[in-house]
Write a protein that holds these residues in place. Structure first.
Motif, mmCIF file in Angstrom:
data_model
loop_
_atom_site.group_PDB
_atom_site.id
_atom_site.type_symbol
_atom_site.label_atom_id
_atom_site.label_comp_id
_atom_site.label_asym_id
_atom_site.label_seq_id
_atom_site.Cartn_x
_atom_site.Cartn_y
_atom_site.Cartn_z
ATOM 1 N N VAL A 1 -6.851 7.683 37.612
ATOM 2 C CA VAL A 1 -6.148 8.935 37.372
ATOM 3 C C VAL A 1 -5.106 8.767 36.263
ATOM 4 O O VAL A 1 -4.840 9.684 35.509
ATOM 5 C CB VAL A 1 -5.481 9.449 38.672
ATOM 6 N N ASP A 2 -4.550 7.557 36.125
ATOM 7 C CA ASP A 2 -3.516 7.319 35.129
ATOM 8 C C ASP A 2 -4.030 7.396 33.689
ATOM 9 O O ASP A 2 -3.266 7.613 32.772
ATOM 10 C CB ASP A 2 -2.874 5.948 35.347
ATOM 11 N N GLN A 3 -5.315 7.181 33.466
ATOM 12 C CA GLN A 3 -5.858 7.209 32.124
ATOM 13 C C GLN A 3 -6.019 8.654 31.657
ATOM 14 O O GLN A 3 -6.437 9.519 32.415
ATOM 15 C CB GLN A 3 -7.205 6.477 32.068
ATOM 16 N N PRO A 4 -5.703 8.904 30.397
ATOM 17 C CA PRO A 4 -5.772 10.286 29.894
ATOM 18 C C PRO A 4 -7.197 10.716 29.594
ATOM 19 O O PRO A 4 -8.093 9.887 29.385
ATOM 20 C CB PRO A 4 -4.968 10.195 28.603
ATOM 21 N N ASP A 5 -7.399 11.995 29.548
ATOM 22 C CA ASP A 5 -8.639 12.571 29.049
ATOM 23 C C ASP A 5 -8.473 12.660 27.535
ATOM 24 O O ASP A 5 -8.079 13.687 26.992
ATOM 25 C CB ASP A 5 -8.864 13.950 29.678
ATOM 26 N N TRP A 6 -8.726 11.544 26.856
ATOM 27 C CA TRP A 6 -8.405 11.471 25.439
ATOM 28 C C TRP A 6 -9.253 12.420 24.596
ATOM 29 O O TRP A 6 -8.792 12.914 23.569
ATOM 30 C CB TRP A 6 -8.484 10.031 24.920
ATOM 31 N N GLN A 7 -10.480 12.730 25.038
ATOM 32 C CA GLN A 7 -11.293 13.685 24.286
ATOM 33 C C GLN A 7 -10.621 15.059 24.272
ATOM 34 O O GLN A 7 -10.570 15.734 23.229
ATOM 35 C CB GLN A 7 -12.712 13.801 24.864
ATOM 36 N N SER A 8 -10.083 15.453 25.400
ATOM 37 C CA SER A 8 -9.393 16.741 25.493
ATOM 38 C C SER A 8 -8.132 16.756 24.625
ATOM 39 O O SER A 8 -7.851 17.737 23.944
ATOM 40 C CB SER A 8 -9.045 17.031 26.951
ATOM 41 N N ILE A 9 -7.380 15.661 24.648
ATOM 42 C CA ILE A 9 -6.170 15.566 23.826
ATOM 43 C C ILE A 9 -6.534 15.654 22.346
ATOM 44 O O ILE A 9 -5.871 16.357 21.567
ATOM 45 C CB ILE A 9 -5.404 14.266 24.139
ATOM 46 N N MET A 10 -7.593 14.976 21.943
ATOM 47 C CA MET A 10 -8.019 15.008 20.540
ATOM 48 C C MET A 10 -8.460 16.414 20.129
ATOM 49 O O MET A 10 -8.126 16.887 19.046
ATOM 50 C CB MET A 10 -9.142 13.997 20.303
ATOM 51 N N SER B 1 -6.923 -0.373 25.703
ATOM 52 C CA SER B 1 -6.408 0.514 26.730
ATOM 53 C C SER B 1 -5.490 -0.264 27.661
ATOM 54 O O SER B 1 -5.784 -1.405 28.021
ATOM 55 C CB SER B 1 -7.572 1.102 27.522
ATOM 56 N N SER B 2 -4.382 0.354 28.001
ATOM 57 C CA SER B 2 -3.477 -0.209 28.995
ATOM 58 C C SER B 2 -2.993 0.945 29.868
ATOM 59 O O SER B 2 -3.406 2.088 29.693
ATOM 60 C CB SER B 2 -2.293 -0.917 28.316
ATOM 61 N N LYS B 3 -2.096 0.633 30.760
ATOM 62 C CA LYS B 3 -1.595 1.655 31.682
ATOM 63 C C LYS B 3 -0.906 2.806 30.951
ATOM 64 O O LYS B 3 -1.025 3.955 31.346
ATOM 65 C CB LYS B 3 -0.627 1.003 32.675
ATOM 66 N N ASN B 4 -0.186 2.503 29.859
ATOM 67 C CA ASN B 4 0.615 3.517 29.176
ATOM 68 C C ASN B 4 0.156 3.854 27.771
ATOM 69 O O ASN B 4 0.828 4.605 27.074
ATOM 70 C CB ASN B 4 2.081 3.057 29.107
ATOM 71 N N GLU B 5 -0.998 3.296 27.346
ATOM 72 C CA GLU B 5 -1.403 3.521 25.964
ATOM 73 C C GLU B 5 -2.908 3.365 25.807
ATOM 74 O O GLU B 5 -3.515 2.502 26.437
ATOM 75 C CB GLU B 5 -0.676 2.524 25.060
ATOM 76 N N ILE C 1 -13.379 3.725 5.693
ATOM 77 C CA ILE C 1 -12.056 4.100 6.173
ATOM 78 C C ILE C 1 -12.244 4.825 7.507
ATOM 79 O O ILE C 1 -12.939 5.832 7.574
ATOM 80 C CB ILE C 1 -11.330 5.020 5.170
ATOM 81 N N LEU C 2 -11.614 4.307 8.559
ATOM 82 C CA LEU C 2 -11.727 4.882 9.891
ATOM 83 C C LEU C 2 -10.349 5.284 10.405
ATOM 84 O O LEU C 2 -9.373 4.576 10.192
ATOM 85 C CB LEU C 2 -12.349 3.855 10.855
ATOM 86 N N ARG C 3 -10.291 6.403 11.093
ATOM 87 C CA ARG C 3 -9.032 6.834 11.697
ATOM 88 C C ARG C 3 -8.743 6.003 12.945
ATOM 89 O O ARG C 3 -9.644 5.693 13.712
ATOM 90 C CB ARG C 3 -9.096 8.301 12.081
ATOM 91 N N LYS C 4 -7.457 5.697 13.138
ATOM 92 C CA LYS C 4 -6.988 4.989 14.332
ATOM 93 C C LYS C 4 -5.905 5.855 14.962
ATOM 94 O O LYS C 4 -4.925 6.205 14.306
ATOM 95 C CB LYS C 4 -6.433 3.619 13.942
ATOM 96 N N VAL C 5 -6.079 6.227 16.218
ATOM 97 C CA VAL C 5 -5.181 7.148 16.914
ATOM 98 C C VAL C 5 -4.657 6.467 18.172
ATOM 99 O O VAL C 5 -5.432 5.951 18.966
ATOM 100 C CB VAL C 5 -5.913 8.455 17.296
ATOM 101 N N THR C 6 -3.333 6.482 18.329
ATOM 102 C CA THR C 6 -2.708 5.913 19.532
ATOM 103 C C THR C 6 -2.206 7.060 20.401
ATOM 104 O O THR C 6 -1.488 7.936 19.917
ATOM 105 C CB THR C 6 -1.539 4.984 19.157
ATOM 106 N N ILE C 7 -2.591 7.042 21.660
ATOM 107 C CA ILE C 7 -2.138 8.029 22.644
ATOM 108 C C ILE C 7 -1.286 7.279 23.659
ATOM 109 O O ILE C 7 -1.715 6.272 24.218
ATOM 110 C CB ILE C 7 -3.326 8.723 23.330
ATOM 111 N N THR C 8 -0.063 7.780 23.875
ATOM 112 C CA THR C 8 0.905 7.084 24.720
ATOM 113 C C THR C 8 1.379 7.982 25.857
ATOM 114 O O THR C 8 1.558 9.187 25.668
ATOM 115 C CB THR C 8 2.123 6.661 23.864
ATOM 116 N N GLN C 9 1.619 7.382 27.007
ATOM 117 C CA GLN C 9 2.214 8.098 28.143
ATOM 118 C C GLN C 9 3.701 8.270 27.860
ATOM 119 O O GLN C 9 4.417 7.289 27.644
ATOM 120 C CB GLN C 9 2.001 7.307 29.437
ATOM 121 N N THR C 10 4.175 9.510 27.833
ATOM 122 C CA THR C 10 5.593 9.802 27.618
ATOM 123 C C THR C 10 6.132 10.534 28.845
ATOM 124 O O THR C 10 5.383 10.826 29.775
ATOM 125 C CB THR C 10 5.796 10.702 26.375
#
Length: 161
Positions: A27-36, A109-113, A132-141
């Motif tokens: 549950v702690d992991q984000p739905d990163w596709q939705s965020i993107m 992937s970690s608990k907060n990132e 050239i590839l995009r790199k995106v960091t998603i963090t728990q705030t």
């Protein structure tokens, strides 16, 4: 006999506790596709219309940290008569593409990132063997999961003959 009953009870307790711990970790992991996709939609929305700063800032802060938002604004914001608009381009680490156009995978992937890396892209107008590839960091705030950093990664392509 008494020790067998204790062993059965202990086994039962262990088996019932372990799955609930694993479920809570997922549950702690984000739905990163939705965020993107949300980030892409917010950026697209403000590339088509000019608004007051408070409006664009409020929408951007729903998916970006303040630092990531300011990085995007420093590169892409246009100001005309006190109205703000996002200048967009496909060739920028700050512009989030639609997942219909490209794909990403979880690099780390970690608990907060969660760090995403864009999957292999076709050659661009740049000359040379690099991709050239995009790199995106998603963090728990404190506000929830937010895109906190946007960058490029340069991959050297091997000669295929």
């Amino acid at each position: 006999m008494n020790s067998r009953i204790m062993l059965v009870v202990l086994s039962f307790v262990l088996f019932t506790c372990i799955p609930s711990v694993q479920a809570s970790e997922q549950v702690d992991q984000p739905d990163w596709q939705s965020i993107m996709e949300q980030a892409h939609n917010v950026q697209s929305k403000y590339s088509n219309k000019s608004v007051e700063y408070t409006t664009i800032r409020k929408d951007f802060r729903t998916v970006f940290t303040k630092e990531a938002m300011m990085s995007i604004f420093m590169e892409h914001i246009l100001i005309h008569e006190e109205l703000y608009r996002l200048a967009s381009t496909d060739f920028s680490p700050y512009i989030i593409p639609s997942l219909n156009w490209t794909s990403f995978h979880v690099q780390e992937s970690s608990k907060n990132e969660v760090i995403l890396l864009e999957d292999h892209r076709e050659p661009t107008e740049l000359m040379g063997p690099q991709r050239i590839l995009r790199k995106v960091t998603i963090t728990q705030t404190e506000e929830g999961w937010r895109i906190s950093h946007l960058d490029w990664v340069q991959k050297e392509e091997s000669n295929k003959e």
